[in-house]
Design an enzyme around this catalytic site. Structure first.
Site, PDB file in Angstrom:
ATOM      1  N   CYS B 124       0.819  -1.222   0.000  1.00  0.00           N
ATOM      2  CA  CYS B 124       0.000   0.000   0.000  1.00  0.00           C
ATOM      3  C   CYS B 124       0.848   1.266   0.000  1.00  0.00           C
ATOM      4  O   CYS B 124       0.332   2.362  -0.206  1.00  0.00           O
ATOM      5  CB  CYS B 124      -0.955  -0.006   1.174  1.00  0.00           C
ATOM      6  SG  CYS B 124      -2.009  -1.464   1.213  1.00  0.00           S
ATOM      7  N   HIS B 248      -2.962   6.889   2.368  1.00  0.00           N
ATOM      8  CA  HIS B 248      -3.470   5.658   1.758  1.00  0.00           C
ATOM      9  C   HIS B 248      -4.849   5.377   2.341  1.00  0.00           C
ATOM     10  O   HIS B 248      -5.062   5.483   3.557  1.00  0.00           O
ATOM     11  CB  HIS B 248      -2.509   4.498   2.043  1.00  0.00           C
ATOM     12  CG  HIS B 248      -3.136   3.163   1.872  1.00  0.00           C
ATOM     13  ND1 HIS B 248      -3.812   2.812   0.722  1.00  0.00           N
ATOM     14  CD2 HIS B 248      -3.246   2.099   2.714  1.00  0.00           C
ATOM     15  CE1 HIS B 248      -4.299   1.590   0.872  1.00  0.00           C
ATOM     16  NE2 HIS B 248      -3.969   1.135   2.063  1.00  0.00           N
ATOM     17  N   ASN B 282     -10.553  -0.053  -0.377  1.00  0.00           N
ATOM     18  CA  ASN B 282      -9.100   0.027  -0.243  1.00  0.00           C
ATOM     19  C   ASN B 282      -8.454  -0.629  -1.462  1.00  0.00           C
ATOM     20  O   ASN B 282      -8.536  -1.839  -1.637  1.00  0.00           O
ATOM     21  CB  ASN B 282      -8.687  -0.684   1.054  1.00  0.00           C
ATOM     22  CG  ASN B 282      -7.170  -0.783   1.238  1.00  0.00           C
ATOM     23  OD1 ASN B 282      -6.403  -0.616   0.297  1.00  0.00           O
ATOM     24  ND2 ASN B 282      -6.750  -1.060   2.460  1.00  0.00           N
TER      25      ASN B 282
END
Lengths: 79, 326
Positions: B124, B248, B282
């Protein structure tokens, strides 16, 4: 710091993190079942308690702190 | 006789972002959709991770398809054509199979001829890592302009019966173009890893993405804000100079916790904070550039805004830098 003082500080943290009325935060209450504090809010409470009381509350210990009283006792014993 | 002396490249004084693009899975999947398969609810998911809906790829929509779409849009938004870039980096941790990589075929399909092309895996944190590499390639004179893409197809790596993890991840890509500039537009990186915490996020049975949610939450909400602060310091700025925060998009509560910590350290109350996870889920390395692209389209950010990017995830890996909005 007396247990009473720890409880007072803890009430402030629980109110700040989870928006729970400090009047409701008493020793016999369960964080999850009575105060509707979820597992992530418990982590935030633990992080703030670590800063406030100078105590370590690892995640495996955190899982054992079911009631407000459990937390007060843990903090009093480990700080 | 003296030995022959090598020549090394020299590059421009600065680098900056030139444009953003993004692409998402074609299927909108709501929390209620997931609740039909696993024991969960719309309310539970909204409260724990802040996701209202996510986008998943169609069966025939590949990771490279999404990377190509995001990359092409970023070039168009930058007012460039594929031949204006010479290097393509794809940050990804979900490419099915290691050979071939995603970047070469992505570059070819976009129309970047004979591109220097490679994949980069910092999970990520991948986009922020790749952005740093791109910026340094340009600054060093190795690349003219670089197309940086974060692309993930988590659908291939999710156990749809794992209610703790299947609600979080999604499919999509985001891209940015990096090029030379007289004025510095990409600040120094603050990055690193914590390989001792490798067991917090991994593929269970080598097959399904898994994380120790509570421990990752604690790490992200306490350890990432200081990395972001460090990036601001390296750029020679103060937290009060930051207009936009793009963490993120891991979990809305992590995003909010990072913003809260930064505000306590001097970030402004009117700081714009990315919350793209609410409708995108996500998407790991795709999440930061996708959020940048969406926020630009929505008018939430403007050209010249000072933006703080911070990625963090499996490895564990983390990376942050300050950039100027193109």
């Amino acid at each position: 710091m007396s247990n009473e003082d720890i409880l007072k500080e803890l009430k402030a943290i629980v109110e700040e993190v989870a928006g729970v009325d400090p009047e409701e935060v008493t020793e016999e209450k369960s964080f999850v079942d009575d105060l509707d504090v979820d597992s992530l809010s418990m982590v935030e409470i633990a992080v703030q308690a670590e800063d406030k009381f100078g105590v370590k509350i690892p995640d495996d210990q955190l899982a054992n702190l079911k009631t407000v009283g459990d937390a007060v006792t843990y903090i009093a014993t480990n700080k | 006789m003296s030995r022959p002396r090598l020549r090394q490249n020299t590059g421009p004084a600065g680098t900056r972002l030139l444009g953003f693009g993004s692409a998402q899975g074609n299927r909108v999947v709501t929390n209620d959709d997931l609740a039909q398969r696993v024991d969960t609810s719309d309310e539970w998911i909204r409260q724990r991770v802040g996701i209202v809906e996510r986008r998943l790829a169609d069966p025939d929509q590949t990771l490279v398809d999404m990377a190509v779409e995001a990359g092409s849009k970023a070039l168009a938004n930058a007012g460039l054509t594929p031949t204006d870039v010479d290097t393509v980096i794809v940050a990804t941790c979900t490419m099915p199979g290691q050979i071939p990589n995603a970047a070469a075929q992505t570059a070819d399909r976009i129309g970047v001829k004979a591109a220097a092309a490679f994949d980069l895996n910092a999970a990520c944190a991948g986009f922020s890592y790749a952005l740093t590499v791109a910026s340094e390639l340009v600054r060093g004179g190795t690349a003219g302009r670089v197309l940086v893409i974060g692309a993930e197809r988590f659908t291939d790596w999710i156990d749809w019966d794992d209610r703790a993890n299947c609600i979080i991840f999604a499919d999509g890509a985001g891209a940015a173009v990096v090029g030379p500039s007289d004025e510095p537009g990409i600040g120094p990186v603050a990055w690193g890893s914590a390989g001792d915490l490798v067991d917090l996020i991994y593929l269970r049975d080598g097959r399904y993405v898994y994380q120790e949610g509570r421990t990752v939450f604690r790490w992200a909400t306490t350890q990432i804000a200081p990395i972001a602060e460090r990036a601001v310091e390296l750029a020679g700025l103060a937290l009060s100079d930051i207009d936009v925060l793009v963490p993120h998009q891991a979990n809305l509560r992590i995003v909010e916790a990072i913003a809260k910590r930064l505000r306590a350290k001097g970030a402004r109350e009117d700081l714009v904070v990315a919350n793209d996870i609410v409708h995108s889920g996500n998407t790991s390395s795709g999440s930061i550039p996708m959020a940048l692209d969406h926020m630009t389209s929505e008018g939430r950010v403007s050209s010249g805004d000072v933006m703080l990017l911070v990625g963090f995830g499996a490895g564990l890996s983390y990376s942050a830098q300050v950039v100027v909005c193109p």
